[in-house]
Design a protein around this motif. Structure first.
Motif, short mmCIF file in Angstrom:
data_model
loop_
_atom_site.label_atom_id
_atom_site.label_comp_id
_atom_site.label_asym_id
_atom_site.label_seq_id
_atom_site.Cartn_x
_atom_site.Cartn_y
_atom_site.Cartn_z
N ASN A 152 0.85 -1.19 0.00
CA ASN A 152 0.00 0.00 0.00
C ASN A 152 0.89 1.24 0.00
OD1 ASN A 152 -2.83 1.16 0.62
ND2 ASN A 152 -1.55 2.14 2.17
N ALA B 85 0.53 5.64 0.41
CA ALA B 85 -0.34 6.80 0.65
C ALA B 85 0.51 7.96 1.16
CB ALA B 85 -1.43 6.46 1.66
N PRO B 86 0.10 9.20 0.79
CA PRO B 86 0.85 10.39 1.24
C PRO B 86 0.38 10.90 2.60
CG PRO B 86 -0.79 11.02 -0.40
CD PRO B 86 -0.96 9.54 -0.18
N TYR B 87 1.34 11.37 3.40
CA TYR B 87 1.05 11.94 4.73
C TYR B 87 1.91 13.17 4.97
CZ TYR B 87 -1.83 7.93 5.76
OH TYR B 87 -2.84 7.02 5.72
N SER B 88 1.27 14.33 5.09
CA SER B 88 2.05 15.56 5.29
C SER B 88 2.13 15.97 6.75
CB SER B 88 1.49 16.70 4.45
OG SER B 88 0.24 17.09 4.96
N PHE B 89 1.43 15.28 7.63
CA PHE B 89 1.67 15.49 9.06
C PHE B 89 2.88 14.60 9.37
CE2 PHE B 89 -2.95 16.77 10.32
CZ PHE B 89 -2.84 17.88 9.52
N GLY C 97 1.57 11.64 11.39
CA GLY C 97 0.25 11.85 11.97
C GLY C 97 -0.82 11.25 11.08
N LEU C 98 -1.38 10.14 11.52
CA LEU C 98 -2.35 9.40 10.71
C LEU C 98 -3.74 9.65 11.29
CD1 LEU C 98 -0.22 6.14 10.74
CD2 LEU C 98 -0.17 7.91 9.01
N LEU C 99 -4.55 10.42 10.58
CA LEU C 99 -5.88 10.79 11.06
C LEU C 99 -6.86 9.64 10.82
CD1 LEU C 99 -6.05 14.40 9.55
CD2 LEU C 99 -4.93 13.63 11.66
N ARG D 42 -10.17 7.86 9.27
CA ARG D 42 -10.96 7.98 8.04
C ARG D 42 -12.28 8.68 8.35
NH1 ARG D 42 -10.31 2.29 5.92
NH2 ARG D 42 -8.60 2.42 4.44
N LYS E 227 -6.94 4.33 8.96
CA LYS E 227 -6.44 4.28 7.57
C LYS E 227 -5.59 3.03 7.41
CE LYS E 227 -6.99 9.14 6.67
NZ LYS E 227 -6.50 10.37 6.09
N ASP E 228 -5.46 2.57 6.15
CA ASP E 228 -4.70 1.35 5.89
C ASP E 228 -3.26 1.47 6.38
OD1 ASP E 228 -6.89 0.16 4.74
OD2 ASP E 228 -6.29 0.63 2.68
N THR E 229 -2.65 2.63 6.15
CA THR E 229 -1.25 2.83 6.57
C THR E 229 -1.11 2.61 8.07
OG1 THR E 229 -0.87 4.37 4.75
CG2 THR E 229 0.64 4.52 6.63
N CYS F 115 -3.79 8.68 -2.98
CA CYS F 115 -4.68 8.98 -1.86
C CYS F 115 -6.15 8.87 -2.28
CB CYS F 115 -4.39 10.34 -1.24
SG CYS F 115 -5.22 11.72 -2.00
N ARG G 5 3.48 20.22 0.96
CA ARG G 5 2.05 20.51 1.05
C ARG G 5 1.84 21.90 1.63
NH1 ARG G 5 -2.67 20.73 0.09
NH2 ARG G 5 -4.28 19.34 0.87
N TYR H 270 0.34 23.09 -3.34
CA TYR H 270 1.67 22.54 -3.08
C TYR H 270 2.71 23.62 -3.28
CZ TYR H 270 -0.59 18.03 -3.06
OH TYR H 270 -1.41 16.97 -2.72
C1 LIG Z 1 -0.41 15.57 -0.01
C2 LIG Z 1 -1.30 14.80 0.92
C3 LIG Z 1 -1.01 14.79 2.27
C4 LIG Z 1 -1.81 14.05 3.15
N1 LIG Z 1 -1.50 14.07 4.48
C5 LIG Z 1 -2.24 13.33 5.35
C6 LIG Z 1 -1.87 13.29 6.73
O1 LIG Z 1 -0.90 13.89 7.17
N2 LIG Z 1 -2.64 12.53 7.54
C7 LIG Z 1 -3.70 11.81 7.10
O2 LIG Z 1 -4.34 11.11 7.88
N3 LIG Z 1 -4.06 11.83 5.79
C8 LIG Z 1 -3.34 12.56 4.90
N4 LIG Z 1 -3.68 12.57 3.57
C9 LIG Z 1 -4.80 11.76 3.12
C10 LIG Z 1 -4.40 10.30 2.95
O3 LIG Z 1 -3.33 10.18 2.02
C11 LIG Z 1 -5.61 9.51 2.42
O4 LIG Z 1 -6.59 9.47 3.45
C12 LIG Z 1 -5.26 8.14 1.95
O5 LIG Z 1 -6.36 7.61 1.25
C13 LIG Z 1 -4.91 7.19 3.08
O6 LIG Z 1 -4.56 5.97 2.49
P1 LIG Z 1 -4.39 4.62 3.30
O7 LIG Z 1 -5.73 4.26 3.91
O8 LIG Z 1 -3.97 3.66 2.23
O9 LIG Z 1 -3.35 4.83 4.35
C14 LIG Z 1 -2.93 13.31 2.67
C15 LIG Z 1 -3.22 13.36 1.29
C16 LIG Z 1 -2.41 14.08 0.43
C17 LIG Z 1 -2.72 14.10 -1.04
#
Ligand SMILES: Cc1cc2nc3c(=O)[nH]c(=O)nc-3n(C[C@H](O)[C@H](O)[C@H](O)COP(=O)(O)O)c2cc1C
Length: 221
Positions: A39, A41-45, A59-61, A63, A69-71, A98, A182, A189
């Motif tokens: 899997n 996915a992007p995370y900017s926290f 920082g994984l928020l 859903r 989230k999957d990550t 994402c 971000r 961006y």
């Molecule tokens: C540039 C960017 C930054 C993101 N940063 C975050 C973040 O910091 N925390 C978060 O929970 N989701 C963030 N997201 C949203 C997740 O990438 C999105 O929910 C994703 O579908 C999660 O995938 P997963 O379930 O495979 O982990 C971001 C999306 C983008 C495009």
């Protein structure tokens, strides 16, 4: 003007933080599910939180439906992940990973990304990312319902060859990485390092108290 978080709902709290804490580096994270499915996915926290040991934090928020989230689920289960930094040519692919695809859709394949085995951890690495950090989870702290702070230790770094000036001294041409970050709001961006200025770091002994021989310089960090 003040914004009292006691009176703000979740979406508005997010907007206050995400619109002001900018630019944020983007951790493009690969993980493996319990079934062995990769899997991304992007995370900017995200940021670096230490160097001895080398520590990153994510920082994984939760859903929208309140689930993990999957990550987050994959890191809690498997304990390993790879953080990639995002160059501008990869920005569209990063954004695609994402997407709210139905279960079973391989977002890495959907985004046309090539993977290669990591050296120290099980999740694969995105082959074209300019920087990748292979990490193990040191802590996964629940900071809210389905909201997780992951603290990871970096075991191995991969840096794009043409950005390495002197490998022995770890000198890098950061601008050659072409990283994006971000910004505020939906979809903004920043091109990291395109509008820089320089300031020398002050040392008390040199500038403020040149006569005061009692002060010794601390090493820069
Ligand atoms: C540039 C960017 C930054 C993101 N940063 C975050 C973040 O910091 N925390 C978060 O929970 N989701 C963030 N997201 C949203 C997740 O990438 C999105 O929910 C994703 O579908 C999660 O995938 P997963 O379930 O495979 O982990 C971001 C999306 C983008 C495009």
């Amino acid at each position: 003007m003040q914004f009292d978080f006691a009176t703000l709902d979740t979406a508005h709290r997010y907007k206050v933080l995400a619109s002001t804490v900018v630019p944020r580096p983007i951790a493009w994270v690969t993980t493996l599910s319990a079934a062995g499915v990769a899997n991304a996915a992007p995370y900017s926290f995200f940021n670096v939180m230490g160097s001895q040991p080398p520590i990153v934090a994510l920082g994984l928020l939760a859903r929208g439906d309140g689930s993990l989230k999957d990550t987050a689920a994959n890191i809690i289960q498997g304990g390993e992940f790879v953080v990639h930094l995002v160059s501008e040519p990869l920005a569209q692919a990063m954004n695609l990973t994402c997407i709210d695809a139905p279960p079973g859709v391989d977002e890495i394949a959907l985004a046309g990304l090539a993977t290669t085995p990591s050296l120290r951890v099980a999740p694969p690495r995105l082959a074209d990312a300019p920087v990748a950090f292979e990490c193990i989870s040191r802590a996964a702290i629940a900071t809210g319902p389905s909201q997780v702070l992951v603290v990871g230790e970096v075991l191995m770094a991969h840096i794009q060859d043409d950005a390495v000036i002197d490998a022995a001294r770890c000198h890098f041409a950061t601008e050659r990485l072409g990283l994006v970050a971000r910004m505020h709001g939906a979809g903004w961006y920043d091109r990291a390092g395109t509008d820089m200025f320089q300031m020398d770091r002050p040392a008390w002994a040199d500038h403020i108290a040149p006569q005061d021989t009692g002060h010794s310089k601390e090493p820069a960090r």
